[in-house]
Scaffold this motif. Sequence first.
Motif, PDB file in Angstrom:
ATOM      1  N   LYS A 159       0.503  -1.337  -0.026  1.00  0.00           N
ATOM      2  CA  LYS A 159      -0.017   0.149   0.081  1.00  0.00           C
ATOM      3  C   LYS A 159       0.352   1.361  -0.305  1.00  0.00           C
ATOM      4  O   LYS A 159       0.345   1.964  -0.853  1.00  0.00           O
ATOM      5  CB  LYS A 159      -1.149   0.240   1.279  1.00  0.00           C
ATOM      6  CG  LYS A 159      -2.438  -0.704   1.034  1.00  0.00           C
ATOM      7  CD  LYS A 159      -2.691   0.169  -0.165  1.00  0.00           C
ATOM      8  CE  LYS A 159      -4.495  -0.286  -0.212  1.00  0.00           C
ATOM      9  NZ  LYS A 159      -4.925   0.046  -1.394  1.00  0.00           N
ATOM     10  N   TRP A 163       0.900   4.568  -2.674  1.00  0.00           N
ATOM     11  CA  TRP A 163       0.835   5.654  -2.193  1.00  0.00           C
ATOM     12  C   TRP A 163       2.133   6.919  -2.535  1.00  0.00           C
ATOM     13  O   TRP A 163       1.664   7.159  -3.405  1.00  0.00           O
ATOM     14  CB  TRP A 163       0.803   5.876  -1.202  1.00  0.00           C
ATOM     15  CG  TRP A 163      -0.155   5.471   0.272  1.00  0.00           C
ATOM     16  CD1 TRP A 163      -1.014   4.651  -0.285  1.00  0.00           C
ATOM     17  CD2 TRP A 163      -0.221   6.007   1.653  1.00  0.00           C
ATOM     18  NE1 TRP A 163      -1.914   4.092   0.684  1.00  0.00           N
ATOM     19  CE2 TRP A 163      -1.406   4.970   1.699  1.00  0.00           C
ATOM     20  CE3 TRP A 163       0.265   6.243   2.469  1.00  0.00           C
ATOM     21  CZ2 TRP A 163      -2.187   4.502   3.008  1.00  0.00           C
ATOM     22  CZ3 TRP A 163      -0.186   6.150   3.165  1.00  0.00           C
ATOM     23  CH2 TRP A 163      -1.582   5.648   3.958  1.00  0.00           C
ATOM     24  N   ARG A 164       3.133   5.852  -1.885  1.00  0.00           N
ATOM     25  CA  ARG A 164       3.949   6.632  -3.432  1.00  0.00           C
ATOM     26  C   ARG A 164       3.920   7.413  -4.187  1.00  0.00           C
ATOM     27  O   ARG A 164       4.709   8.106  -5.177  1.00  0.00           O
ATOM     28  CB  ARG A 164       5.541   6.357  -2.769  1.00  0.00           C
ATOM     29  CG  ARG A 164       6.824   7.232  -2.144  1.00  0.00           C
ATOM     30  CD  ARG A 164       8.086   5.870  -2.581  1.00  0.00           C
ATOM     31  NE  ARG A 164       7.916   4.777  -3.732  1.00  0.00           N
ATOM     32  CZ  ARG A 164       8.744   5.175  -4.870  1.00  0.00           C
ATOM     33  NH1 ARG A 164       9.086   6.367  -5.188  1.00  0.00           N
ATOM     34  NH2 ARG A 164       8.448   4.053  -5.873  1.00  0.00           N
ATOM     35  N   LYS A 166       1.693   6.571  -6.513  1.00  0.00           N
ATOM     36  CA  LYS A 166       0.435   7.829  -7.055  1.00  0.00           C
ATOM     37  C   LYS A 166       1.020   9.112  -7.323  1.00  0.00           C
ATOM     38  O   LYS A 166       0.936  10.016  -7.989  1.00  0.00           O
ATOM     39  CB  LYS A 166      -0.750   7.393  -6.582  1.00  0.00           C
ATOM     40  CG  LYS A 166      -1.667   6.532  -6.785  1.00  0.00           C
ATOM     41  CD  LYS A 166      -2.557   6.091  -6.410  1.00  0.00           C
ATOM     42  CE  LYS A 166      -3.026   4.354  -6.264  1.00  0.00           C
ATOM     43  NZ  LYS A 166      -4.265   4.414  -5.488  1.00  0.00           N
ATOM     44  N   SER A 167       1.742   8.937  -5.756  1.00  0.00           N
ATOM     45  CA  SER A 167       2.334  11.266  -5.429  1.00  0.00           C
ATOM     46  C   SER A 167       2.798  11.160  -6.668  1.00  0.00           C
ATOM     47  O   SER A 167       3.223  12.128  -6.578  1.00  0.00           O
ATOM     48  CB  SER A 167       2.617  11.002  -4.255  1.00  0.00           C
ATOM     49  OG  SER A 167       2.354   9.872  -2.785  1.00  0.00           O
TER      50      SER A 167
ATOM     51  N   LEU B 109      -5.086   5.924   0.152  1.00  0.00           N
ATOM     52  CA  LEU B 109      -4.957   6.929   0.318  1.00  0.00           C
ATOM     53  C   LEU B 109      -6.247   7.756  -0.341  1.00  0.00           C
ATOM     54  O   LEU B 109      -6.121   9.797   0.590  1.00  0.00           O
ATOM     55  CB  LEU B 109      -4.009   7.013  -0.785  1.00  0.00           C
ATOM     56  CG  LEU B 109      -3.012   8.446  -1.362  1.00  0.00           C
ATOM     57  CD1 LEU B 109      -2.136   8.700  -0.164  1.00  0.00           C
ATOM     58  CD2 LEU B 109      -1.798   8.673  -1.760  1.00  0.00           C
ATOM     59  N   LEU B 178      -7.517   9.521  -7.341  1.00  0.00           N
ATOM     60  CA  LEU B 178      -6.818   8.510  -6.861  1.00  0.00           C
ATOM     61  C   LEU B 178      -7.880   7.106  -6.279  1.00  0.00           C
ATOM     62  O   LEU B 178      -7.081   6.247  -5.770  1.00  0.00           O
ATOM     63  CB  LEU B 178      -6.479   9.287  -5.398  1.00  0.00           C
ATOM     64  CG  LEU B 178      -5.502  10.142  -4.994  1.00  0.00           C
ATOM     65  CD1 LEU B 178      -4.996  10.745  -4.009  1.00  0.00           C
ATOM     66  CD2 LEU B 178      -3.869  10.054  -5.686  1.00  0.00           C
TER      67      LEU B 178
END
Lengths: 179, 179
Positions: A159, A163-164, A166-167, B109, B178
Motif C-alpha cells: 500500500k 501511495w508513493r 501515485k504521489s 490514500l 486517486l
Amino acid sequence: MAKSYPMRSTESPQVTNEPSESQRAIQAQCIEIFVSAAAVLGVPRSIGEIYGVIFAAPRPLTFQEIVERLNLSKGSVSQGLRALRSLGAVRTAYVPGDRRDYFEPETELRNLVAGLLRDRINPHLEQAKDRLTRVQQQVTDGGGLNADEAVVLRARLAKLESWRKKSALFLPLITKVLG
Amino acid sequence: MAKSYPMRSTESPQVTNEPSESQRAIQAQCIEIFVSAAAVLGVPRSIGEIYGVIFAAPRPLTFQEIVERLNLSKGSVSQGLRALRSLGAVRTAYVPGDRRDYFEPETELRNLVAGLLRDRINPHLEQAKDRLTRVQQQVTDGGGLNADEAVVLRARLAKLESWRKKSALFLPLITKVLG
DNA sequence: AAGCTTGTTCATTTTTTTCTAAACAAGCTA
DNA sequence: TAGCTTGTTTAGAAAAAAATGAACAAGCTT
C-alpha cells in the motif's frame, strides 16, 4: 511610527511614498489571507506577512519598506525573504540607479505550487523511497516473522509503495494542469 | 522497559503478545517514514508516530499498547488518536468481549487525502473566499486610490480569485483520481 | 457501593520554533 | 580611508507548540 527616511542622492529622488489609507486597509486584508495560508502550509507567520505585503503592493517594495510596514525586525525579514526567494514566491526587481533590492511577487499559481513541490514535497518522497525499499527488504528476509503477520505486513508495505507511486505520478501533473 | 501487564479475566485471555524482534525493527522504520511525513504536513511528531505504529502492526492495537511501544504519555496518545480519528486516518475495531478500544489504520490514500482536504484545506478556502469578497469591495469602492495603483491591485485580486477557483475545482478532483 | 480498568481533560512543564537586536560584511561616496 | 547605506548572520530572548502527569469521568464487576 513610520520613520521618515533620507534620500540617497538628488538624481534618484525617493518615490517611496507612503501608502494611502485605503491602500493600507487593503494591504492589511491581504496579509490576513496569506497569514492564514501560511498556517495551513505550516510555515512561519512572518513569511505569510511578508508575501502578503509584497503581493498587496502595487509596486515592488524595498527591504526597508517591508520592515516598516510589518513592524518586523530586519532579521526576520531577511530570513523570510530568503525562504520566499528559494520557493520562487518573490523575485527581486532591478531599479536603475538604486542600490537597494526591490521585491515583487510571483503571481502564477503553478509556479508557486512547483516551488513547494520542489522544496518541501519531493525531498520527502525521495527519502521515503529509500526507506521503503529498506523495510521491504526486511519483511522479505523476515527472520522470526509469523506467517500470517508477514502477509499483512507485506500488504501494508505494498500500500505504502502504491501511495508513493501515485504521489510521484500525480503531484507533478498538478502543476501542468494549473497552467 | 516494557511492563508486563495483567489479564483482566480468564474468559478473555490476553492475546496481546509482544512483537518479535524483526517486527519491532520494521515498526521502527515505518514510524520514521510517517514521522517525516508528519513534518511535511505540519502536524505534531507524535501524530506521525501513532499512525506509524498502528500502520505497522499486523493487528489492531490497544490504547495501552500504543502508549507502551512509543513511550508516550496517555495524554499525548489520547489527543493524537482523536486527531487521527477526526481525519479518518484510524478507525476503532470492535473486539467482542473486550471493553478496550482497538485501533486500525485507514489505508486508502484517497480517504486520507479526503480527510486532510475536509479538515485542513477547505475551512481555509471558505474563509479566504469571504475575505477576498470583502477586499474586492474595498478596491472597487476605492476611496483615495491612485488610478494606476487601482489597476494593479484589481489585477492582483483577480489573480487571487483565480487561485481560489482553481483550488476549489482541482482539489476535490484529486481525491477522485486517486481511486 | 467499593474497587477495578480504560480513556479523557487540562494545568503545568518541556521542547521547539520563531523573532529580535546587535555585531558584522560588502559595497558605495566623498 | 572614513563614513554612509543596505542587507546578512547569529546568539539569545520571547513566544508558541507539544508533551506530561495527575485528577477526573464513565463504565464494569463483585
